[in-house]
Structures are given as structure tokens and as C-alpha cells.
Enzyme design. Structure first.
Site: not given
Ligand code: GLN
Length: 523
Positions: A72, A149, A192, A225, A382, A384, A500, A502
Site C-alpha cells: 500500500d 477483526d 452490511p 438512509k 535485480c 533479472g 528496483h 519500479e
Molecule cells: N535473490 C536475489 C538477491 O537476494 C535477488 C533479489 C531481488 O530480486 N530482489 O540478491
């Protein structure tokens, strides 16, 4: 403390979109000139989501300061465009750990340590902490889970107390519920919602506003309501209908004057709302006609949330390239050298996101080999990147034994090995780009900062095997000397990074690497 708080709760069912509603409200306040920050309370006992399975819990989002957080927070950052931090992410586990730690150190002077007041005090400290560290005018705190909960009770009790502590005009409670539609009788059901609000009121919290997630519009009688039964003003019954794009939600809420209601309640003096930039973005998104198909090959693709920020970043890159990016997840366990062409031939680009552990790795290597040989744009993140380096060393340089320590603890050829600190490297770190490289051109600068979450990296002692080859280490962490980015010469787009990207992409400000990847994919 000058900071005011909006508490967002949910009832009836989970996955109501209350995080999106909360973020959308954050965006509206920001567009009125309010300094906004956001926070999530997660009722589970895990100390942070770092160890949670992506298939159960979705992506682990990472902040600049290296906190491993609930996904989130990614929505929050994409909507309010502020960098959050460890104060934004609080779980039951974290709270108990802090309290138990204090108890062990004798901080409670021999008192019996209890949920009220010790746990609730610790939760309230987390509220003061986020206020102090963000210096925001308004903090929006979302309470995860569903009212009713057992797990969320201490959080709800703490936010109840918090209004007593800082005052009515400085706090606002917004409750999100579901209004189901029964198709057989063609009826909308408010019961609900009534029950959920009753439950909330039994805990001492009277919501100031209710946001109803609904497939169909409510009529006035139905809204009245709910207002009557749930004891909120009529204008404070807000509808959240399903939207074409997530980024539509702020505009939908603005139409119902949610920002006015909130600003009045909290006595905020603000500029008038200016959503022109956002409106243009949403109308651009809706007018996208051309499509590009990207294959996302990974280990945990069966739950889309596992790579949520990657999907979002690809969409953002589409917005800035004026194309609708269709990302199709492909489970790497289904791919092998024999069928890879059949599976991947119709995609215009291939992305391999982060991953962990030995599962389904061979299929990823086949996909990377396919992208390399067929000159299909390839973007590795990463894991990848680590696998792209392994694939090249095995299939081009002939080091058949090359692997990662993560895949084989006893390997004699640990091309990818544990990093210097042997633990998880988390958060923002610098990377220096090589002049003349593709990535230098893409970023347009030499020094970049990106968020990391990895334990392994290309083994510094084996960099020499790539000397004078086409695989160039175009991004380096100068302090530690290891490879942050690689790119393949003579390939239209074969770029991979250890970090990363992203996590830094925003709908209105997409990440340069994603932008370049999509640009190449549509060629
Ligand atoms: N598993 C790999 C590492 O720990 C890549 C981690 C990942 O892709 N976030 O370095």
C-alpha cells in the site's frame, strides 16, 4: 504538534480499495497546497513484510531509508508523490517488539504491562513519530484489516484515544465499506454498512465520513438512509464506484467535494483545488489507442500483486510513450529451451523482475537467452540482472558452471555471490554510470540514486571474465566496486539493474529506464 490526522478504516470485506481512497484523498489535499504524509498500520504480527511470501502478501515495497513495507505504501507514493519512510509502516509485531524491548530494559518500573495502556501508548507514539519526522500538515493513517477483526482492536482503541488527546478538529475518521448489489432482486444493500458502523461505534469511534464501494450508483434515499443509520452528515456519505483507471479515483472523489468536507472538518486554510495536471494525465490515459505487449517472466506471477510496482511502472512508461502497455505474466516454470520461442515470439518486450530462491530459474534463463538472441528488448531487475549475467557467461563465454550462491551454496563458480555485508542491502544507494553507455544516455547524468533490496551481487573477483566482451558493466557502485547495471552492446535494448527502479516510478513522472524500455519495445 501542528499535524492533523485522518484515520482510514475499512469494514464488511477486505480489498475494498481503502488504500486507493486514502491515497486519492492525499492527492486532493496535496493539490490544495496541504503538506501530506501517509502511514499504514498493519495488524499482523510479522515485524515487517520483509519475510512474507509474495504469493500470500504481494510485493514488499521498499522506501528510501530501506524499510520493507506493505505494498500500500507504493500506492501512497504514486498518488501523493512524496517519499515515505520507516515511520510510515507499523505492524503489530513492531509495536509488541518495541514494548517487550522496553519491558526487558525495565522501562515500566515493575508495572503490569498491558494492551491498554502500554500497547496503545506505543501505537500513539508511532503517530507522534510520523508527525514529527514528516512535519506534515496532515497525516493520513490507514488501519489495515477489517473492523471486527481481533487483530486490529489495539489500533482502533489507540486512534479512539488519539482524538481525546489531540482534539476533534484535529482528527477525522473515515470508514470504508462495501455496498453489495444483489442482481436477482436488483437491489443495493446497505445493511452490511450499518452493521460495520455499529461495530465501529461499539469501539467508541463515530465515523465522520463513510466511503461506499459500490458497483452501482446509490439514490438519494439510500444515501440518506446510510447517513441516518450511521449518524453521519448526508454530504459525508461518499460513493466510490469502480473506475476505469486507478488514477481516476481522486477525480471521482473530488466531484463529491470530499476535499472541502475534510478541509472544513480539520479547519485547514488552503488554496482552491487545482487538479488540472491530474485531469490531463487521466484523460491522456483514457485516450491511449496503440498497444504494446510485454511478457513479465517471473517466479511469483500467479499473484499479480507480487510485482505490483513493476506493472504500475510499465503502465506509467506507456503513458509517457502514448501507448497502452499490456503486461502478461508468464510463470517461468512453464518455459524451457524447447518451447520458449512459441511462448515469447509475440511479445514486443520481455521483463524479468526481482526474485528469490531456486524455484523456476531455468525458465527465466531460457527467456533471457531468447531475448538476447532474437534482439527482443530485455529489461532485467535485480534477480533479472543476476540471471542475465549468468546466462551470458554460460552461453556466450562458455562458463557452464557459472551460477549464483543463492542457487547453489557449494558452487565452485559463484559468479553471483553474497555482498560485502552478507545481509540484505536495503534502500537508496548511489550508482555511477559510465559515460558513453546507453544508461548514461537514458538518465542523462552520471550519478543516480535508486532503491535496493538484495543480498547477492555480481562477484567482484570475477569481473575480469567480462573484459573485452559485449556485456558492459555500465553502472557501478563506486564505494563498494560492484556492478549495479549491465548492458549488452549490439542489442537494441538489453539492460539490467541490481536495484528496483519500479519503486521510484510515478504516473506523472515515469522512470527513465521503463520509459526507454517501452520506447524501444514499440519500435
Ligand atoms: N535473490 C536475489 C538477491 O537476494 C535477488 C533479489 C531481488 O530480486 N530482489 O540478491
Amino acid at each position: 504538534m501542528n499535524t492533523k490526522f485522518i484515520f482510514v478504516t475499512g469494514g464488511v470485506v477486505s480489498s475494498l480499495g481503502k488504500g486507493i481512497n486514502a491515497s486519492s484523498l492525499g492527492r486532493l489535499l496535496k493539490c490544495r497546497g496541504v503538506k501530506v504524509f501517509m502511514q499504514k498500520f498493519d495488524p499482523y504480527i510479522n515485524v515487517d513484510p520483509g519475510n512474507m511470501s509474495p504469493l500470500q502478501h504481494g510485493e514488499v515495497f521498499v522506501t528510501d531509508d530501506g524499510a520493507e513495507t506493505d505494498l500500500d505504501l507504493g500506492h501512497y507514493e504514486r498518488f501523493i508523490d512524496e517519499n515515505l519512510n520507516k515511520y510510515s509502516s507499523v505492524t503489530t509485531g513492531k509495536i509488541y517488539l518495541r514494548v517487550i524491548d522496553k519491558e526487558r530494559k525495565g522501562a515500566f518500573d515493575g508495572a503490569t504491562v498491558q494492551v491498554i495502556p502500554h500497547i496503545t501508548d506505543e501505537i500513539k507514539l508511532a503517530l507522534y513519530d510520523v508527525a514529527k519526522n514528516s512535519d506534515a500538515d496532515v497525516v493520513i493513517t490507514e488501519i489495515g484489516g477489517t473492523v471486527g477483526d481481533i487483530e486490529s482492536l489495539p489500533f482502533l482503541e489507540a486512534i479512539r484515544q488519539f482524538r481525546r488527546d489531540i482534539g476533534y478538529q484535529n482528527t477525522m475518521y473515515i470508514h470504508n465499506t462495501l455496498v453489495p448489489y444483489i442482481s436477482a432482486s436488483q437491489e443495493i444493500k446497505t445493511k452490511p454498512t450499518q452493521h460495520s458502523v455499529k461495530e465501529l461505534r461499539s469501539l467508541g469511534i463515530n465515523p465522520d465520513m463513510i466511503i461506499l464501494r459500490t458497483e452501482r450508483k446509490l439514490n438519494k434515499a439510500q444515501r440518506d438512509k446510510i447517513a441516518l443509520f450511521c449518524d453521519v452528515k448526508q454530504e459525508c456519505v461518499i460513493e466510490a464506484e469502480d473506475c476505469e483507471s486507478l488514477y481516476d479515483v481522486p477525480l471521482m472523489l473530488a466531484k463529491q467535494n470530499i476535499d472541502d468536507i475534510v478541509c472544513n472538518h480539520l479547519r485547514l486554510k488552503t488554496k482552491p483545488l487545482d487538479m488540472s495536471m491530474w485531469e490531463k494525465m487521466v484523460s491522456d490515459i483514457k485516450s491511449l489507442k496503440e498497444r504494446v505487449k510485454i511478457a513479465l517472466v517471473g517466479q511469483y506471477v500467479d499473484l499479480k500483486d507480487s510485482y505490483l510496482s513493476v506493472y504500475e511502472a510499465l503502465k506509467h512508461a506507456g503513458y509517457s510513450n502514448r501507448v497502452d502497455v499490456i503486461t502478461e505474466p508468464i510463470n517461468s516454470s512453464l518455459i524451457n529451451d524447447g518451447n520458449v520461442t512459441e511462448i515469447l515470439k509475440d511479445y514486443q518486450g520481455i521483463i524479468v523482475p526481482g526474485g528469490f530462491g531456486i524455484g523456476n530459474v531455468e525458465g527465466i534463463l531460457s527467456a533471457i537467452k531468447f531475448a538476447r538472441k532474437n534482439k527482443t528488448p530485455y529489461f532485467g531487475i535485480c534477480f533479472g540482472m543476476q540471471l542475465a549475467v549468468i546466462e551470458y557467461s554460460r552461453n556466450v563465454l562458455g562458463y557452464n558452471q557459472a551460477t549464483s550462491r543463492e542457487l547453489d551454496q557449494n558452487t565452485e563458480f559463484p559468479l553471483i555471490d553474497l555482498g560485502m555485508n552478507k545481509g540484505m542491502r536495503l534502500g537508496l544507494y548511489p550508482c555511477t554510470l559510465q559515460k558513453g553507455s546507453k544508461v548514461f544516455e537514458i538518465y542523462g547524468k552520471e550519478k543516480i540514486f535508486e532503491r535496493h533490496r538484495h543480498r547477492y551481487e555480481v562477484n567482484n573477483n570475477l569481473h575480469h571474465i567480462f573484459k573485452d566482451t559485449d556485456l558492459v558493466f555500465s553502472g557501478i557502485n563506486v564505494d563498494e566496486g560492484f556492478a549495479e547495471m549491465v548492458e549488452l552492446k549490439g542489442h537494441p535494448f538489453f539492460i539490467a539493474c541490481q536495484f528496483h527502479p519500479e519503486f521510484l516510478s510515478r504516473p506523472n513522472r515515469c522512470h527513465p529506464l521503463f520509459k526507454a524500455f517501452i520506447k524501444e519495445s514499440i519500435k
